[in-house]
Design an enzyme around this catalytic site. Structure first.
Site, PDB file in Angstrom:
ATOM      1  N   ARG A  40       0.827  -1.221   0.000  1.00  0.00           N
ATOM      2  CA  ARG A  40       0.000   0.000   0.000  1.00  0.00           C
ATOM      3  C   ARG A  40       0.862   1.271   0.000  1.00  0.00           C
ATOM      4  O   ARG A  40       0.534   2.282  -0.593  1.00  0.00           O
ATOM      5  CB  ARG A  40      -0.873  -0.037   1.267  1.00  0.00           C
ATOM      6  CG  ARG A  40      -2.074   0.815   1.260  1.00  0.00           C
ATOM      7  CD  ARG A  40      -3.017   0.499   2.443  1.00  0.00           C
ATOM      8  NE  ARG A  40      -2.537  -0.498   3.373  1.00  0.00           N
ATOM      9  CZ  ARG A  40      -2.012  -0.243   4.580  1.00  0.00           C
ATOM     10  NH1 ARG A  40      -1.862   0.983   4.982  1.00  0.00           N
ATOM     11  NH2 ARG A  40      -1.635  -1.224   5.373  1.00  0.00           N
ATOM     12  N   CYS A 149       9.306  -5.697  24.755  1.00  0.00           N
ATOM     13  CA  CYS A 149       9.541  -4.491  25.564  1.00  0.00           C
ATOM     14  C   CYS A 149       9.340  -4.728  27.057  1.00  0.00           C
ATOM     15  O   CYS A 149       9.962  -4.063  27.886  1.00  0.00           O
ATOM     16  CB  CYS A 149       8.651  -3.361  25.081  1.00  0.00           C
ATOM     17  SG  CYS A 149       6.933  -3.828  24.900  1.00  0.00           S
ATOM     18  N   LYS A 205       5.640 -14.649  26.425  1.00  0.00           N
ATOM     19  CA  LYS A 205       6.880 -14.053  25.897  1.00  0.00           C
ATOM     20  C   LYS A 205       7.773 -13.577  27.039  1.00  0.00           C
ATOM     21  O   LYS A 205       8.973 -13.820  27.061  1.00  0.00           O
ATOM     22  CB  LYS A 205       6.562 -12.863  24.996  1.00  0.00           C
ATOM     23  CG  LYS A 205       6.012 -13.220  23.646  1.00  0.00           C
ATOM     24  CD  LYS A 205       5.865 -11.929  22.829  1.00  0.00           C
ATOM     25  CE  LYS A 205       4.818 -12.090  21.760  1.00  0.00           C
ATOM     26  NZ  LYS A 205       4.382 -10.813  21.202  1.00  0.00           N
ATOM     27  N   HIS A 242       6.785   1.235  30.307  1.00  0.00           N
ATOM     28  CA  HIS A 242       6.238   0.035  30.944  1.00  0.00           C
ATOM     29  C   HIS A 242       6.777  -0.055  32.380  1.00  0.00           C
ATOM     30  O   HIS A 242       7.987  -0.011  32.605  1.00  0.00           O
ATOM     31  CB  HIS A 242       6.685  -1.226  30.193  1.00  0.00           C
ATOM     32  CG  HIS A 242       5.949  -1.472  28.902  1.00  0.00           C
ATOM     33  ND1 HIS A 242       4.972  -0.637  28.410  1.00  0.00           N
ATOM     34  CD2 HIS A 242       6.044  -2.492  28.011  1.00  0.00           C
ATOM     35  CE1 HIS A 242       4.506  -1.125  27.263  1.00  0.00           C
ATOM     36  NE2 HIS A 242       5.143  -2.248  26.999  1.00  0.00           N
ATOM     37  N   ASN A 326       9.209   1.814  26.619  1.00  0.00           N
ATOM     38  CA  ASN A 326       8.924   0.602  25.833  1.00  0.00           C
ATOM     39  C   ASN A 326       9.221   0.720  24.352  1.00  0.00           C
ATOM     40  O   ASN A 326       9.543  -0.282  23.722  1.00  0.00           O
ATOM     41  CB  ASN A 326       7.463   0.178  26.035  1.00  0.00           C
ATOM     42  CG  ASN A 326       6.483   1.284  25.766  1.00  0.00           C
ATOM     43  OD1 ASN A 326       6.504   2.312  26.443  1.00  0.00           O
ATOM     44  ND2 ASN A 326       5.639   1.108  24.779  1.00  0.00           N
TER      45      ASN A 326
END
Ligand SMILES: N[C@@H](CC=O)C(=O)O
Length: 368
Positions: A40, A149, A205, A242, A326
């Protein structure tokens, strides 16, 4: 003055792609000469293709640069990749097979046994794993990843403690900023005045990446840290930064002063002169109400992890709060620091800036 190396950004229009552009604008070693994004955007000037969301102006040269198709032909040999995992799974191996150093922020290959998952201050010794990759053997290309992160700030805080006292168990509960979900990310009606106690795949994760990062390189592979880790992940209405509440059980007793000293002494990259490395990767703050995202996320230019509220834990040994930016330390800045250490180690191959032809039709299989 040294000549800057030409670098490209895959996934350049997204939030992390934009951070790469921002952080690389005046980088002394790297110069962005190639940007790629979805079909795009391809063929449009970047300024038209991207909805620039950062609080510094979009650099003019980047605004006018045409977005290239996301294929390795004509791409530079050093690629920063900011792709969604599904796309990265296809595309990163194609670039590595074509001889590129792919410095990835994606989760797609982080846990692959032949792919280093690296925070330079923590486990730069895992980087020889790239020599195990088939792409490296065939074309010189490879993939190196940085963590999620939510793992980076935590692991920076844990590493100096693990080194001195050993860690047997970790409990962590996160409060993750909305920018971690990209743009447009979480709907405003879901997050304003609210907390969402679920981020898809995040707890898994955070758990597995942390143990790989703190693991030991045995000369051929990484043995993950043998510690128990339980994570809760929450999305909170904070723009960037974070924050994580952490409890740890140590192998060896440590006093409060000894823990603070371990953080203060932690400067494994001192003397390396890596442009993005903070002088103090873990900053301890003693004020009783810190760290806070708005006040502390830009420590070390957004590359430091801030630790505070250290106190005894009645379940484990100690508990504390850690904060990191983060999208800087947790994403683009982390990848750039990985590229810097690779450059320092002579692993960002010098020479031609054009890629060699792919030798494998199935670059993902080359990792198997
Ligand atoms: N998965 C994280 C983004 C960091 O990698 C988040 O959702 O905050």
């Amino acid at each position: 003055m040294r000549q800057r190396r030409k670098v490209g950004i895959l996934g350049a229009t997204g939030m992390v792609g934009q951070r790469f552009i921002q952080l690389l604008e005046n980088h002394p070693w790297f110069e962005v000469t190639w940007l790629a994004a979805s079909d795009r955007s391809s063929g449009k000037p970047y300024g038209e293709a991207a909805k620039w969301k950062l609080d510094t102006p979009l650099p003019h040269n980047i605004a006018n640069m045409l977005v290239s198709p996301a294929i390795p032909q004509a791409a530079p040999k050093i690629i920063f990749a900011a792709l969604d995992a599904d796309i990265a799974r296809e595309m990163e191996p194609a670039f590595a097979a074509a001889g590129c150093a792919v410095i990835s922020n994606s989760s797609a290959f982080r846990m692959h046994p032949d792919v280093p998952l690296v925070i330079p201050e923590v486990n730069a010794d895992h980087l020889p794993l790239i020599e195990e990759q088939q792409w490296r053997k065939a074309s010189g290309g490879y993939i190196v990843t940085n963590p999620n992160c939510s793992a980076i700030g935590l692991v920076l805080a844990l590493k100096p403690i693990a080194e001195r006292f050993g860690i047997e168990a970790i409990f962590v509960s996160t409060m993750q900023a909305v920018s971690g979900a990209g743009y447009p990310g979480v709907a405003s009606l879901d997050i304003l005045g609210n907390v969402v106690p679920f981020i898809k795949n995040e707890e898994e994760k955070l758990q597995e990446e942390t143990l790989k990062l703190l693991g030991r390189w045995n000369g051929r592979a990484v043995d993950p840290l043998a510690a128990k880790l339980s994570a809760h992940c929450n999305r909170v209405p904070v723009e960037d930064g974070h924050m994580e509440c952490v409890s740890i059980k140590l192998s060896k007793k440590a006093s409060r002063e000894e823990l603070i000293e371990a953080w203060r002494d932690f400067s494994p990259l001192a003397g390396q002169a890596l442009p993005s490395a903070p002088a103090q990767p873990v900053e301890f703050v003693s004020a009783e109400d810190r760290p806070q995202p708005r006040l502390d996320r830009m420590r070390g230019n957004g590359m430091a992890s801030t630790v505070g509220r250290l106190r005894p834990c009645s379940l484990f040994d100690w508990k504390f709060t850690v904060l990191s930016h983060n999208t800087i330390r947790g994403a683009a800045g982390a990848a750039i620091l990985n590229a810097e250490i690779l450059e320092k180690l002579g692993k960002l191959d010098p020479g031609s800036d054009s890629v060699v032809a792919a030798k494998s039709n199935d670059p993902v299989a080359a990792l198997a």
